[in-house]
Write an enzyme that holds these catalytic residues in place. Sequence first.
Site, PDB file in Angstrom:
ATOM      1  N   GLU A   1      44.993  28.705  68.648  1.00 48.21           N
ATOM      2  CA  GLU A   1      46.030  29.731  68.757  1.00 48.21           C
ATOM      3  C   GLU A   1      46.419  30.028  70.195  1.00 48.21           C
ATOM      4  O   GLU A   1      47.586  30.327  70.486  1.00 48.21           O
ATOM      5  CB  GLU A   1      45.556  31.006  68.054  1.00 48.21           C
TER       6      GLU A   1
ATOM      7  N   PHE B   1      44.396  35.923  64.034  1.00 52.29           N
ATOM      8  CA  PHE B   1      44.314  34.856  65.034  1.00 52.29           C
ATOM      9  C   PHE B   1      45.552  34.844  65.939  1.00 52.29           C
ATOM     10  O   PHE B   1      45.515  34.292  67.037  1.00 52.29           O
ATOM     11  CB  PHE B   1      44.160  33.494  64.350  1.00 52.29           C
TER      12      PHE B   1
ATOM     13  N   HIS C   1      48.924  37.709  56.470  1.00 49.79           N
ATOM     14  CA  HIS C   1      47.533  38.096  56.199  1.00 49.79           C
ATOM     15  C   HIS C   1      47.031  39.215  57.108  1.00 49.79           C
ATOM     16  O   HIS C   1      45.881  39.200  57.546  1.00 49.79           O
ATOM     17  CB  HIS C   1      46.599  36.886  56.279  1.00 49.79           C
TER      18      HIS C   1
ATOM     19  N   SER D   1      49.797  28.170  54.391  1.00 46.64           N
ATOM     20  CA  SER D   1      49.636  29.582  54.038  1.00 46.64           C
ATOM     21  C   SER D   1      50.767  30.453  54.568  1.00 46.64           C
ATOM     22  O   SER D   1      51.216  31.369  53.881  1.00 46.64           O
ATOM     23  CB  SER D   1      48.317  30.131  54.594  1.00 46.64           C
TER      24      SER D   1
ATOM     25  N   ARG E   1      55.965  35.887  52.595  1.00 47.61           N
ATOM     26  CA  ARG E   1      55.907  34.579  53.244  1.00 47.61           C
ATOM     27  C   ARG E   1      56.936  33.621  52.661  1.00 47.61           C
ATOM     28  O   ARG E   1      57.482  32.786  53.365  1.00 47.61           O
ATOM     29  CB  ARG E   1      54.505  34.002  53.080  1.00 47.61           C
TER      30      ARG E   1
HETATM   31  C1  LIG Z   1      40.492  30.803  64.829  1.00 47.88           C
HETATM   32  C2  LIG Z   1      40.782  30.458  63.422  1.00 47.88           C
HETATM   33  N1  LIG Z   1      42.001  29.962  63.121  1.00 47.88           N
HETATM   34  C3  LIG Z   1      42.303  29.651  61.839  1.00 47.88           C
HETATM   35  C4  LIG Z   1      41.396  29.834  60.829  1.00 47.88           C
HETATM   36  C5  LIG Z   1      41.769  29.554  59.383  1.00 47.88           C
HETATM   37  N2  LIG Z   1      41.001  28.404  58.873  1.00 47.88           N
HETATM   38  C6  LIG Z   1      39.919  28.566  58.087  1.00 47.88           C
HETATM   39  S1  LIG Z   1      39.177  27.112  57.695  1.00 47.88           S
HETATM   40  C7  LIG Z   1      40.323  26.236  58.575  1.00 47.88           C
HETATM   41  C8  LIG Z   1      40.208  24.743  58.659  1.00 47.88           C
HETATM   42  C9  LIG Z   1      38.870  24.326  59.160  1.00 47.88           C
HETATM   43  O1  LIG Z   1      38.738  22.946  59.195  1.00 47.88           O
HETATM   44  P1  LIG Z   1      37.316  22.306  59.472  1.00 47.88           P
HETATM   45  O2  LIG Z   1      36.739  22.868  60.712  1.00 47.88           O
HETATM   46  O3  LIG Z   1      37.484  20.824  59.442  1.00 47.88           O
HETATM   47  O4  LIG Z   1      36.444  22.834  58.272  1.00 47.88           O
HETATM   48  P2  LIG Z   1      36.044  22.101  56.900  1.00 47.88           P
HETATM   49  O5  LIG Z   1      36.978  20.964  56.674  1.00 47.88           O
HETATM   50  O6  LIG Z   1      34.657  21.612  57.110  1.00 47.88           O
HETATM   51  O7  LIG Z   1      36.113  23.136  55.850  1.00 47.88           O
HETATM   52  C10 LIG Z   1      41.274  27.090  59.147  1.00 47.88           C
HETATM   53  C11 LIG Z   1      42.402  26.643  59.956  1.00 47.88           C
HETATM   54  C12 LIG Z   1      40.146  30.385  61.197  1.00 47.88           C
HETATM   55  N3  LIG Z   1      39.197  30.656  60.289  1.00 47.88           N
HETATM   56  N4  LIG Z   1      39.865  30.669  62.491  1.00 47.88           N
END
Ligand SMILES: Cc1ncc(C[n+]2csc(CCOP(=O)(O)OP(=O)(O)O)c2C)c(N)n1
Lengths: 278, 314
Positions: free
Chosen positions: B57, B82, B108, B36, B9
Amino acid sequence: MEVYDGEFITELESIAKKVRWHSIRMIYEAGSGHPGGSLSVTDILVVLYFHIMKHDPKNPDWPDRDRFVLSKGHSAPALYAVLAEAGYFPVDELLTLRKMGSRLQGHPCMRKTPGVEMSTGSLGHGLAAGNGMALAAKLDRKLYRIYVVLGDGEMDVGENWEAAMLASHYKLDNVIAYVDRNKLQLDGPTEKIMSIEPLADKWKAFGWHVIEINGHNMKEIIQATNEAKSVKGKPSVIICHTIKGRGVSFMEGALHFHGKAPDEKEFNQAMKELGAVE
Amino acid sequence: MTWKTESQRKQYGRALVELGKERSDIVVLDADLSSSTRTSDFAATFPERFFNVGIAEQNMMDTAAGLAASGKTVFASTFAVFGTGRCYDQIRQSIAYPQLNIKIVASHAGITVGGDGASHQIIEDIALMRVLPNMTVIVPVDSVETYKVIKAIAKTKGPVYVRMGRADVPTLTDENATFEMKNASVMRDGEDVTLIGCGIMVSRCLEAAEELAKHGVDARVINLHTIKPLDEKTIVKAARETGGVVTAEEHSVIMGMGSAVALCLVENFHVPMKRVGIPDTFGESGSCNELMEKYGLTVEHIVEAAHDVLKRKK
Ligand SMILES: Cc1ncc(C[n+]2csc(CCOP(=O)(O)OP(=O)(O)O)c2C)c(N)n1
């Protein structure tokens, strides 16, 4: 209006503190995981599992139980800690999180963990799955409810809005959703990465009953849920204003603790802060 | 064998920034994972040509399509799980079918994601992307090759899928060597059996070759970085000259790189063959090494497969 004696609320608060303590230990022990969102969502989970939901940890398949879906599956540590404290599996097992052979996967897996109702982790699936459970309840003339917890960053996912439409179309008043409005997603603040405001108006436009509360206030969570339960003919959503990393001073509002385990020094500091009660 | 290791990356991020400087038509999209995937480097340098679509996505892929249809060269990044399965219809309808100039560069991929577990460990992405008409599929072997791949695909027209892992990977290739998409790289010559790997499995093939050499077996090792279009010439030549083939990939054995090689050999030149890869099952949480062991992706698995092939050789 219900009356709450102070002692009962204090008890919920002390369970929440314990759950936060578990979450941080689990993530530290695993060396990876998502502390921020686990800490922000804790109070909601504790109120649901220790006050609101009809469930039986000794009989996780009880057909009439209320269902819970953690759509923001990366907050699994908090869910596992709540399930263990509730008695679904031994508290000792928590430290196996993310380890080979563990029942506690990095993201919730309904085939492995007692009490987990839906496998999640890829964001945006949980509300629609909850709707499916709600439709089944209606078909089977069952009275159980479905509680779904969503992230605010997760609001970006289009499927949520497809599901929002479906829930009001089918008048799913047995669905109650909670948005953990901690204002941060992975790359930064929600309003900077992808603005979701005006969030309450969006849900209203989709036909939902909307309540906004402080998601760290046990009384408010209980009152809002009771209000939601009394609403007939439409689903309810409770927008819970929270703080990402809540309960550990240096994690509060700190973006880099979205998905990073604390190092040893940070861990010890966090334990000190979370262990202070009793 | 010991190699230097580096994150793919990191080199992706570097290549993107250089491309941004060289060309004004380069636009980058990400879906709330820029820190990431390292598109954050491009975002910091060219904020006006970077768009974070949030956790969306499907939205990202169709937005990419619109940008590409308007003359932009688009790099769209997120985690592989994703960036392929989640938005498959968007990729099919709006990227592959209209043959738009979009490079999906995903990180990933595979089981080495580790602790996050099966929900995040995509082991089907090569299959999903390979089956799409017009799609090029590349699995760079290391960070050095990743950099070259990004530079090379920016020059081509049309859709490309690039698969990267999470972990730092051994550097096997030389900075001064040229990267040619159409030619698989022979990393080691040999006459008794051919080990064809992609991604992190190439280093394991090289180690397996060392191990086999101790038993007097002379193994050829090929880095099959480009899975589509497939370099049939190099594969058939290796089969003809060594008489047996083992493939090794961090992907399901169903319809991945090994299947592509198997079909090529079935139609062109029959030799005994064995596919090393993840059996037909989802992964789980664990450390990289434990997972590689449990799901059959170690040097020993390759050596064993080679012995099996050698036994069946006439
Ligand atoms: C479809 C999908 N895209 C990307 C991710 C990677 N990802 C994991 S947590 C996150 C951010 C989530 O933000 P939020 O919903 O506000 O959760 P919190 O702040 O409560 O942890 C991302 C982009 C994922 N899990 N699923």
